[in-house]
Design an enzyme around this catalytic site. Structure first.
Site, PDB file in Angstrom:
ATOM      1  N   ASP A  58       0.829  -1.203   0.000  1.00 40.87           N
ATOM      2  CA  ASP A  58       0.000   0.000   0.000  1.00 40.87           C
ATOM      3  C   ASP A  58       0.867   1.259   0.000  1.00 40.87           C
ATOM      4  OD1 ASP A  58      -2.001   1.877   0.510  1.00 40.87           O
ATOM      5  OD2 ASP A  58      -3.033   0.568   1.940  1.00 40.87           O
ATOM      6  N   HIS A 106      -0.435   4.569  -0.036  1.00 36.85           N
ATOM      7  CA  HIS A 106      -1.156   5.778   0.382  1.00 36.85           C
ATOM      8  C   HIS A 106      -0.429   6.446   1.542  1.00 36.85           C
ATOM      9  CE1 HIS A 106      -4.362   3.605  -1.805  1.00 36.85           C
ATOM     10  NE2 HIS A 106      -4.694   4.838  -2.194  1.00 36.85           N
TER      11      HIS A 106
END
Ligand code: B12
Lengths: 460, 144
Positions: B14, B16
């Site tokens: 991930d 983000h």
């Protein structure tokens, strides 16, 4: 003229280098065979005689020495997590010029302690925990160590909150407390430990190893030879106030038993979509490949690269190549006898250089995220390094230096390896690097100028 | 008050990064000592960081929907590494799409997470929970 003598006490050779610090020029170099048994002062005398046959009588104003005799500076390190503080301790010791004989992580067992004592290190580096972090492990290790008979100095460079307690536990040992090698998570701080290691080396190890016999002849043994090499590389890269350096560099020292690689380079990612994983490696980094060397560790090269590649690079069939390699592993002083043996050494040197640089440099892995390609980098990115210094017999005494050295560069078959993309090679044809590291302690400008003059640039 | 230590980061592949930075500032401002591992963090990295820093809690973020897969086995690995009983939080957009949160929470709790936070949870909620679970008082001034 103001001649200065620089001495490198090795385990088999004593090398001497004479420079004139007034003219900032190399006067000459010489070396003489020494054994552990013979007084090292004798080896030095012999080397000096040979030197003065070339240069004429020299009246040295100063003499400095480094040493890798008697096994060099043999260290054992102990940390907590293998990839974190245990790795930081290893990096600190290697960078200080030590030969790291064993790295422990987590809590030491009784068997580990027995092994440590049996290995008779010159020094132990005890770390673990960030400042304010884990203290259980280093305290337990200090306690276990304290139950053994003291054998050497211990450098304590772990969680600062329990440094005092470690010292108290180890009251029967000689201890030296310094700053944590990893004060904050993933933040390396190895210089203080390295300074401490070097200081202990100066004050204590030299005498313990019987090297002080030579000390009336010289102004001091300043450091272990690899530390001198590291100092030279750092000087060459960074320069001094009045003389500019050549910028980021890597260096390869191809030996008979080990291959050392140095990098003086930042190593951070060059692309924006790259995330660094793992420990941030030191700007001045040294690795030692104990299984990669031209004679004693010749089989390690074959194991790492495969006999097929030795064969294809040398043009010698695999069976014959193995036979020749067996001979060399048993005759470690043997130089190439004819053109066929030269081809074999060429192949071995090339693969040694390739393997050692691949292990030293970082790696880049593609990560396929749903929105596209990203990269994860481990270790140092050396792709932008444009200078590679090479030293060591097998790479210097050959007409194919450039070709061998070029194997340290990136190649299309190993895309993930962050080795230099292209570079110029600087050849240490007179073996002066360790000497220049020593000289640089007192005459940095002179040492730098001599290196710039003496290192021969070549490309492939 | 002695500062409590948190290890935090965004798990798995991930990337983000924004929420992670905001949480870091919020937690630091709330008086915690934060080891922030950033994005793309593996279970081993959280655990290693927690060992070295003697952390009191691990706060896992997951935003891209694969949180359930990424978090599996985390508690067992912590136990294995000697971090028995360490506080484990998870939050963000931890599963794909809109699912009934109660169900999601149950599944993550079964995996050994002490607290599970749904989408849009403000940092303050997590901070309150940390004060409570770690038995500490908020610092007098909320800025360092
Ligand atoms: C910007 C963005 C991106 C950028 C990220 C850039 C970067 N490096 O940061 C890019 C374009 C790279 C991206 C990619 C993807 N994204 Co996107 N992205 C967003 C977006 C629009 C904003 C994220 C953001 O920064 N928000 C602002 C910050 C402040 O909020 P936050 O991240 O949510 O964090 C807060 C809270 O969640 C909470 N929180 C976070 N962690 C924790 C932990 C605990 C314990 C607690 C209590 C609270 C908590 O506190 C934070 C601070 O307030 C969101 C949609 C949205 N509006 O949220 C989608 C979104 C997160 N992305 C989504 C998806 C699907 C993807 C991709 C898979 C898309 C694709 N198919 O390519 C990829 C995945 C890439 C990867 N490997 O991670 C989905 C996730 C769906 C899901 N979970 O079911 C979202 C929700 C969009 C959507 N509605 O579909 N994305």
């Amino acid at each position: 003229m103001k001649p200065v003598l620089l001495i490198d006490f090795g385990s088999t050779y004593t090398k001497v280098t004479a420079v004139d610090v007034e003219q900032e020029a190399l006067l000459g170099t010489a070396s003489s065979y020494t054994t552990v048994q013979t007084d090292i002062g004798e080896g030095l005398q012999n080397a000096l005689t040979i030197l003065e046959q070339k240069t004429g009588k020299l009246d040295f104003a100063e003499r400095y020495a480094c040493s890798s005799a008697a096994g060099g500076l043999r260290m054992i390190t102990s940390g907590l997590v293998p990839e974190l503080t245990a790795e930081a301790a290893r990096q600190a010791s290697l960078g200080a010029g030590a030969k790291v004989i064993r790295v422990y992580s987590y809590e030491l067992t009784k068997k580990d302690i027995a092994e440590i004592i049996e290995n008779r290190p010159d020094m132990i580096l005890l770390v673990g925990g960030t400042d304010g972090g884990n203290s259980k492990c280093i305290l337990s290790n200090a306690k276990k160590l304290s139950q053994a008979e003291p054998i050497c100095p211990v450098v304590i460079a772990g969680n600062r909150n329990c440094a005092d307690e470690c010292e108290e536990l180890l009251e029967n040992w000689e201890t030296h407390v310094c700053e944590n090698v990893m004060p904050k998570f993933n933040e390396l701080n190895i210089e203080p430990a390295q300074r401490e290691i070097r200081q202990i080396f100066l004050n204590r190890i030299i005498q313990a190893k019987g090297l002080s016999k030579a000390s009336e002849l010289i102004s001091g043994i300043l450091m272990p030879t690899p530390a001198a090499m590291m100092a030279a590389m750092q000087l060459l890269a960074e320069g001094t106030e009045s003389e500019s350096g050549i910028g980021e560099l890597a260096a390869i020292d191809l030996g008979g038993a080990t291959t050392d690689v140095y990098s003086i380079a930042d190593g951070r990612p060059v692309q924006a979509n790259t995330i660094v994983k793992g420990l941030m490696e030191p700007y001045a980094k040294r690795t030692v490949e104990g299984d990669i060397g031209m004679r004693y560790s010749i089989w390690g090269i074959v194991e790492a690269a495969g006999i097929e590649r030795v064969s294809s690079l040398s043009g010698i069939n695999a069976g014959r190549a193995e036979e020749m390699i067996r001979f060399l592993s048993e005759h470690t002083e043997q130089l190439p006898k004819d053109e066929e043996w030269e081809r074999l050494d060429f192949a071995l040197a090339s693969l040694a250089v390739e393997t050692a640089m691949t292990r030293h440099a970082g790696t880049l892995e593609p990560v396929y995220t749903p929105m596209g390609l990203a990269y994860s980098q481990t270790g140092k990115d050396l792709t932008g390094v444009r200078n590679i210094v090479v030293t060591g017999g097998a790479i210097i005494h050959t007409r194919r230096t450039g070709e061998i050295a070029a194997h340290s560069l990136q190649n299309p078959n190993q895309l993930g390896s962050l080795r230099p993309a292209r570079a110029e090679f600087l050849v240490d044809r007179n073996y002066i690097l360790a000497a220049m590291g020593l000289l640089g302690e007192y005459y940095p400008d002179t040492a730098l100028k001599i290196m710039k003059k003496e290192l021969v640039r070549t490309t492939r | 008050m002695e500062k409590k230590t948190l290890v935090m980061g965004v798990i798995g592949a991930d990337v983000h990064a924004v929420g992670n930075k905001i949480l870091y500032h919020a937690f630091t401002g709330a008086g915690f000592n934060c080891v922030n591992l950033g994005v793309m963090v593996s279970q081993e990295e959280y655990i290693n960081a927690a060992i070295e820093s003697n952390a009191d809690a691990i706060v896992v973020s997951s935003l891209y929907g694969h949180g359930e897969l990424d978090c599996r086995g985390m508690r067992e690995k912590c136990n294995e590494a000697g971090l028995e009983g360490i506080l484990l939080y998870v939050g963000g957009n931890i599963v794909v799409g809109k699912q009934v949160f109660d169900e999601v929470e149950k599944r993550f709790k079964a995996m050994g997470f002490d607290r599970v936070f749904g989408p849009g949870t403000p940092p303050e909620t997590t901070i309150e929970a940390l004060y409570e679970d770690l038995n500490v008082q908020p610092p007098e001034e909320c800025e360092e």
